[in-house]
Design an enzyme around this catalytic site. Structure first.
Site, PDB file in Angstrom:
ATOM      1  N   HIS A  91       0.828  -1.207   0.000  1.00 20.15           N
ATOM      2  CA  HIS A  91       0.000   0.000   0.000  1.00 20.15           C
ATOM      3  C   HIS A  91       0.861   1.256   0.000  1.00 20.15           C
ATOM      4  CE1 HIS A  91      -3.434  -2.512   0.938  1.00 20.15           C
ATOM      5  NE2 HIS A  91      -2.843  -2.959   2.032  1.00 20.15           N
ATOM      6  N   HIS A 118       5.684   6.797   6.737  1.00 18.71           N
ATOM      7  CA  HIS A 118       5.347   6.267   5.410  1.00 18.71           C
ATOM      8  C   HIS A 118       4.875   7.417   4.543  1.00 18.71           C
ATOM      9  CE1 HIS A 118       1.566   6.304   7.656  1.00 18.71           C
ATOM     10  NE2 HIS A 118       1.064   6.720   6.497  1.00 18.71           N
ATOM     11  N   HIS A 120       2.478   8.941   0.952  1.00 21.71           N
ATOM     12  CA  HIS A 120       1.344   8.830   0.027  1.00 21.71           C
ATOM     13  C   HIS A 120       1.690   9.682  -1.185  1.00 21.71           C
ATOM     14  CE1 HIS A 120      -1.264   7.156   3.247  1.00 21.71           C
ATOM     15  NE2 HIS A 120      -0.535   7.928   4.031  1.00 21.71           N
ATOM     16  N   GLU A 130      -2.600  13.446   0.643  1.00 19.86           N
ATOM     17  CA  GLU A 130      -3.907  13.068   1.191  1.00 19.86           C
ATOM     18  C   GLU A 130      -4.662  14.322   1.622  1.00 19.86           C
ATOM     19  OE1 GLU A 130      -3.365   9.548   3.925  1.00 19.86           O
ATOM     20  OE2 GLU A 130      -4.369   8.801   2.128  1.00 19.86           O
ATOM     21  N   HIS A 143       3.731  10.857   6.509  1.00 24.72           N
ATOM     22  CA  HIS A 143       3.109  10.766   7.822  1.00 24.72           C
ATOM     23  C   HIS A 143       4.085  10.144   8.808  1.00 24.72           C
ATOM     24  CE1 HIS A 143      -1.076  10.732   5.756  1.00 24.72           C
ATOM     25  NE2 HIS A 143      -0.627  11.959   5.960  1.00 24.72           N
ATOM     26  N   THR A 226      -5.858   7.115   7.844  1.00 25.05           N
ATOM     27  CA  THR A 226      -6.373   7.289   6.476  1.00 25.05           C
ATOM     28  C   THR A 226      -6.389   5.973   5.703  1.00 25.05           C
ATOM     29  OG1 THR A 226      -4.228   7.831   5.507  1.00 25.05           O
ATOM     30  CG2 THR A 226      -5.507   9.666   6.431  1.00 25.05           C
TER      31      THR A 226
HETATM   32 ZN   LIG Z   1      -0.533   7.836   6.039  1.00 31.15          ZN
END
Ligand SMILES: [Zn+2]
Ligand SMILES: *[C@@H]1O[C@H](CO)[C@@H](O)[C@H](O)[C@H]1NC(C)=O
Ligand SMILES: *[C@@H]1O[C@H](CO)[C@@H](O)[C@H](O)[C@H]1NC(C)=O
Length: 308
Positions: A91, A118, A120, A130, A143, A226
């Site tokens: 992911h 991590h 996004h 995000e 994050h 999230t």
């Molecule tokens: Zn995150």
């Protein structure tokens, strides 16, 4: 024809999709193979994904309430180097923080310790953060996940409505590459396949962040994870100033692959409704600077009139 009807009947009878893994919108263009963001609440232990205090959100700067208690955060251990693994978990890419690094102050209730970070991102440096600010989506967002220092695991912290504090940092495209990101960018080439990892030396968490003077401006609100289970236990701090990365560095993330072998792109959840929640902002240093100037000129004027 008959076979199709039969297999549809069998799969609905057996609820074959019930345990299907969650995925991002980019992985599920026609809503068939996996459960995209609109169906996350139907995946295991994720009913909270349909809750009313979800993340991410669009931050409307004009409506963010100025809060004088949102002073600069205090970081400890953020200057320390540590060895860890960088993991392609299907992911995202994730690095567990294997040193004691904590954040406090800025109206946080207590000391929170860093657990992992991590990212996004979008496709080839396109929109991918995000959180959005006044509708603008940045190319990437990091994050850093923290939990209250007295807890020993994230699942434990997630049972506390303020058990987790996540720091969010945006990225922006810059003309030159950011040398401080080389360890991370170079490692990506070795973890293209889902489920792979490689050791990494992080020179410091600080090296991955904007300079301290650029971290005084941030937004604060109460939200959720999230990704499923979307637990509503997160005190969010989203910093206004982005971290600069070159186009090439941003594009390197799109070389990673989902479990299916497709490029790992568009790894963000769409923004969620505020549902009456307040978003606060720290006193901006621009306002502070002009306040100092005003005080100075006022006292200069008073001094002048007194001396007369
Ligand atoms: Zn995150
Ligand atoms: C890294 O990969 C190895 C080999 O597949 C695995 O045994 C190990 O658990 C992984 N470590 C992490 C932190 O993911
Ligand atoms: C810090 O903020 C200033 C003002 O917005 C900006 O010009 C500068 O590039 C930022 N520095 C970094 C390293 O992000």
């Amino acid at each position: 024809m008959h076979l199709l009807v039969l297999s549809a009947l069998i799969s609905s009878f057996l609820n074959i999709n019930e345990g299907a893994d969650w995925c991002y919108q980019s992985q599920d263009p026609c809503g068939s193979h996996c459960k995209g963001p609109d169906h996350w609440q139907d995946t295991e232990n994720a009913d909270k994904c349909a809750g009313s205090s979800q993340s991410p959100i669009n931050i409307v700067t004009k409506r963010a309430l100025l809060n004088d208690n949102l002073t600069p955060l205090q970081f400890k251990g953020y200057q320390d180097a540590f060895n860890s693994y960088i993991v392609n978990n299907g992911h995202s890419v994730k690095v567990d923080v294997s040193t004691r690094a904590t954040v406090s102050g800025g109206n946080l209730l207590t000391v929170y310790k860093a657990v992992q970070f991590h990212l996004h991102w979008g496709k080839d440096g396109g929109p991918g953060s995000e959180h959005t600010v006044d509708g603008e989506q940045y190319p990437m967002e990091m994050h850093i996940v923290h939990m209250k220092q007295d807890y020993s695991s994230l699942p434990q912290a997630l049972k506390d409505p303020t058990g987790v504090a996540v720091l969010g940092f945006f990225y922006e495209e810059s003309p030159s590459s950011n040398r401080k990101y080389e360890p991370v960018i170079n490692a990506l080439k070795k973890i293209k396949q889902t489920g792979t990892n490689v050791t990494i030396n992080i020179p410091s968490l600080n090296a991955l962040l904007p300079p301290p003077k650029n971290m005084t401006n941030y937004f604060r609100y109460q939200g959720s994870l999230t990704t499923p289970g979307c637990t509503e236990s997160v005190v969010w701090t989203v910093f206004e100033h982005p971290v600069p990365l070159s186009k090439g560095q941003l594009k390197a993330f799109s070389e990673l692959k989902f479990k299916s072998g497709e490029p790992m792109v568009g790894t963000f959840r769409p923004v969620q409704p505020l549902n009456g929640r307040m978003v606060y902002r720290s006193a901006s240093n621009v306002v502070l600077a002009s306040a100092v100037l005003l005080t100075f000129s006022t006292s200069a004027a008073i001094g002048l009139s007194w001396s007369n």
